[in-house]
Write an enzyme that holds these catalytic residues in place. Sequence first.
Site, PDB file in Angstrom:
ATOM      1  N   LYS A 192       0.830  -1.203   0.000  1.00 10.89           N
ATOM      2  CA  LYS A 192       0.000   0.000   0.000  1.00 10.89           C
ATOM      3  C   LYS A 192       0.873   1.265   0.000  1.00 10.89           C
ATOM      4  O   LYS A 192       2.055   1.235   0.299  1.00 10.89           O
ATOM      5  CB  LYS A 192      -0.925   0.012   1.221  1.00 10.89           C
ATOM      6  CG  LYS A 192      -1.812  -1.213   1.356  1.00 10.89           C
ATOM      7  CD  LYS A 192      -2.699  -1.437   0.147  1.00 10.89           C
ATOM      8  CE  LYS A 192      -3.631  -2.629   0.356  1.00 10.89           C
ATOM      9  NZ  LYS A 192      -4.451  -2.907  -0.834  1.00 10.89           N
ATOM     10  N   ASN A 193       0.249   2.398  -0.309  1.00 20.46           N
ATOM     11  CA  ASN A 193       0.979   3.662  -0.283  1.00 20.46           C
ATOM     12  C   ASN A 193       1.609   3.907   1.082  1.00 20.46           C
ATOM     13  O   ASN A 193       2.692   4.479   1.179  1.00 20.46           O
ATOM     14  CB  ASN A 193       0.060   4.818  -0.647  1.00 20.46           C
ATOM     15  CG  ASN A 193      -0.367   4.792  -2.104  1.00 20.46           C
ATOM     16  OD1 ASN A 193      -0.602   3.728  -2.670  1.00 20.46           O
ATOM     17  ND2 ASN A 193      -0.460   5.961  -2.724  1.00 20.46           N
TER      18      ASN A 193
END
Length: 370
Positions: A192-193
């Site tokens: 994920k970011n």
Amino acid sequence: MAHTISFLNFRDLNVPYRQELLDAIARVIDSGWYILGKEVETFENMFARYCGAAHMVGTGNGLDALTLIIRAYKEMGMFHEGDEILVPSNTYIASILAITENRLKPILVEPDIHTYNIDDQLLETHITEKTKAILIVHLYGQVAYSARMQQVADRYGLKIIEDCAQAHGASWQGRKAGNLGNAAGFSFYPSKNLGALGDAGGVTTNDAALAEVIRSLRNYGSHKKYYNLYKGINSRLDELHAAVLSVKLKYLDQENEARRKIAKQYLTSIKNEQLTLPHMGDDASHVWHLFVVRTVHRDRFVAHLLYYGIETLIHYPVPPHQQEAFAEWSGQRYPISEEIHRTIVSVPLHPAMTQDDVIRVIEACNAFTV
């Protein structure tokens, strides 16, 4: 020979912060406190402030975060078994599992073909007396929330639950994802970011009562040690992951900006009529967790990029209504979702890419012919 451009390499994402991460891990080890301690409390407070929300509750993963939101609303008497929740028909299955795990009914709503997010113009056609919420998914990093959606929710007394698994740092009119609806579930899976070094998740909300119920539910239903208000589960954010996330949160905005820069290059420089590029709203509304193109010649395109040493992935090859797990939906048709799932390809886009990598992806995309 040029190196292979991997779709994503977890090691490369974490190398810039290696020493800070090691220091954070050492701090946890030396503390002697490994479950629901200061690190979790610190990260919960940091991330709540970052999102602009009053409360953040760390969980074991993103699916549990969404599941616990719905479960908490049940415990509070707001949702009941058999109630309905609107959800996009092209989402990852986790969004739907959070609903079915609570014995509520997912109602699939087609997405907008341009944004891939739930089509807010279709919401009212799916609402019944059993509808209790809209579960929106900020798919691929683009905010799905809208003023029209809020108006529909207000008109029918519906909750808006955000699935923010791909939208850390995205915003809408100055408000961050995670602070748009009534509650939001986040995943901090390593890709994920904002990613941990394993499974991790959390819930943000401005509802103090909801946050308190979720805090109990994630910890065996216990609000006080050895005293249980609910038949809860064990889904606690680990101290180690919380310490890692506190380090990486400091760099989230700059990493998102690096993603936006690459996306702009792609959008400006990829000029191939065989490829449909993703739609981009205003800069802040998209954090480009994934850069997804569409082509009716997907297999050829994937093979073409692989020939150029570029890895791709498909997010996602099978729509929820065609999964064996949901055989009861097998006769239903969702043509927009089916077209999306049949034609999408994700090309590499992440902060660890070099400018040479970006140019190679662009050149390979432009060289694709059928």
